[in-house]
Design an enzyme around this catalytic site. Structure first.
Site, PDB file in Angstrom:
ATOM      1  N   HIS A 249       0.797  -1.235   0.000  1.00 42.71           N
ATOM      2  CA  HIS A 249       0.000   0.000   0.000  1.00 42.71           C
ATOM      3  C   HIS A 249       0.836   1.296   0.000  1.00 42.71           C
ATOM      4  O   HIS A 249       0.766   2.110  -0.917  1.00 42.71           O
ATOM      5  CB  HIS A 249      -0.902   0.053   1.239  1.00 42.71           C
ATOM      6  CG  HIS A 249      -1.770  -1.135   1.439  1.00 42.71           C
ATOM      7  ND1 HIS A 249      -2.931  -1.344   0.740  1.00 42.71           N
ATOM      8  CD2 HIS A 249      -1.668  -2.193   2.290  1.00 42.71           C
ATOM      9  CE1 HIS A 249      -3.513  -2.459   1.149  1.00 42.71           C
ATOM     10  NE2 HIS A 249      -2.757  -2.996   2.090  1.00 42.71           N
TER      11      HIS A 249
HETATM   12  C1  BDR Z   1      -3.099   0.667   5.366  1.00 42.60           C
HETATM   13  O1  BDR Z   1      -3.289   0.086   6.654  1.00 42.60           O
HETATM   14  C2  BDR Z   1      -2.066  -0.348   7.176  1.00 42.60           C
HETATM   15  O2  BDR Z   1      -2.203  -1.648   7.677  1.00 42.60           O
HETATM   16  C3  BDR Z   1      -1.043  -0.252   6.084  1.00 42.60           C
HETATM   17  O3  BDR Z   1       0.207   0.138   6.619  1.00 42.60           O
HETATM   18  C4  BDR Z   1      -1.608   0.808   5.161  1.00 42.60           C
HETATM   19  O4  BDR Z   1      -1.210   2.104   5.548  1.00 42.60           O
HETATM   20  C5  BDR Z   1      -3.803  -0.197   4.335  1.00 42.60           C
HETATM   21  O5  BDR Z   1      -5.166  -0.289   4.615  1.00 42.60           O
END
Ligand code: BDR
Ligand code: CA
Length: 319
Positions: A249
């Site tokens: 992400h």
């Molecule tokens: C987001 O949530 C976190 O678990 C990850 O680091 C990312 O920023 C994805 O939904």
């Protein structure tokens, strides 16, 4: 000439983060990129509690040989809710996957929110990009405490939310927004130029065996760490989504700053649901332009995943 110099000047950014393996890769990508000057890292509670996120941020800087990057601790809990964490994704430390040494570089004495306010007041208006890749508690707190800084922010490029992909922590909400929807509402309504990297993008930026092996093949401590981290969370995500890889992400935000041409999206209205019975934390994006509400965000939807992983690997090789 002036124009050429301006184009060559590095973009000053502050990363607000809850590391998290994917946060770690985002920080490393920023540190590896000469187009970016990382002024500091502000830690927030999210994937794991604050004492771990600030520690992890310092470990990542040390891994990159960048003890000079100031790291600040910020909010330990959302504005008005109990903290929700995600050890089930990231492991109990938030950075499970490879054993790294405890950091020795100090945590800065100042609070993250004070650093944000002071830096935005000191630097020329419009010159700083905020890159939040965790819950938005620190950014919202700074905007609420010092409304004068809002107009001084150049832009915000954040990871959070979803439209077509809907949710990952609830059926309707993405984790970063869900953890502190009141903070997200403040940020989305602030009037700052806003670029949103939602799950719609990151679910197209999946790891594959060959992409992970390319990190490992760098033959460096950074390459080994990134390969181990992606191996670690890939297992969870592949089981959850039934996909062939896992979304990476947070580095998509930094990649957008470096190569916006790799992304597609629309400038639309995005509102945050703060009180839904089933939909708290939902990013209600007016993708089809049906609400009549004024656009407030560039909501991305597409990414050239192959080029993204190519860029990431090429940059990580520099560390
Ligand atoms: C987001 O949530 C976190 O678990 C990850 O680091 C990312 O920023 C994805 O939904
Ligand atoms: Ca994160």
């Amino acid at each position: 000439m002036v124009r050429a110099e301006k184009m060559m000047r590095a973009e000053k950014i502050i990363i607000d983060t809850d590391p998290g393996q994917d946060d770690a890769v985002a920080i490393l990508l920023a540190l590896a990129s000469p187009e970016i000057e990382l002024l500091g890292i502000t830690a927030v509670a999210g994937n794991v509690p604050l004492d771990l996120t600030e520690r992890n941020a310092r470990m990542i800087c040390e891994l990159a040989g960048r003890r000079d990057i100031p790291v600040f601790a910020g909010a330990a809990a959302p504005l008005s809710r109990k903290l929700v964490t995600a050890e089930y994704v990231h492991g109990k430390t938030g950075l499970d996957g490879i054993a790294l040494p405890e950091p020795t570089m100090p945590l800065q004495a100042a609070h993250a929110v004070d650093f944000l306010i002071e830096t935005l007041r000191r630097e020329p208006p419009g010159s700083i990009t905020l890159v939040p890749i965790g819950p938005l508690t620190n950014i919202a707190s700074a905007f609420t405490r010092a409304p004068d800084i809002v107009a001084r922010v150049g832009r915000i490029v954040l990871m959070g939310g979803a439209y077509f992909e809907v949710g990952n922590v609830t059926p309707a909400a993405e984790f970063n927004i869900y953890v502190d929807p009141e903070a997200a509402e403040i940020v989305f309504r602030a009037g700052v130029p806003l670029v949103v990297v939602p799950l719609d993008v990151t679910h197209k930026a999946l790891t594959t065996r060959s992409r992970i092996e390319a990190f490992r093949a760098l033959g460096t401590p950074v390459g080994a760490a990134v390969a181990s981290w992606t191996d670690f969370f890939e297992r969870f995500d592949m089981a959850k989504y039934g996909s062939e890889g896992a979304p990476l992400h947070d580095p998509c935000t930094i990649a957008y700053i470096l190569r916006p041409d790799l992304f597609t999206g629309r400038h639309v209205n995005v509102e945050i649901e703060t009180s839904g019975r089933l939909t708290t934390g939902m990013t209600v994006a007016d993708w089809w332009g049906v609400s009549g509400r004024a656009p407030n965000a560039t909501f991305l939807g597409g990414i050239d995943a192959g080029a993204f992983y190519g860029l990431l690997t090429e940059r990580l090789a520099r560390l």
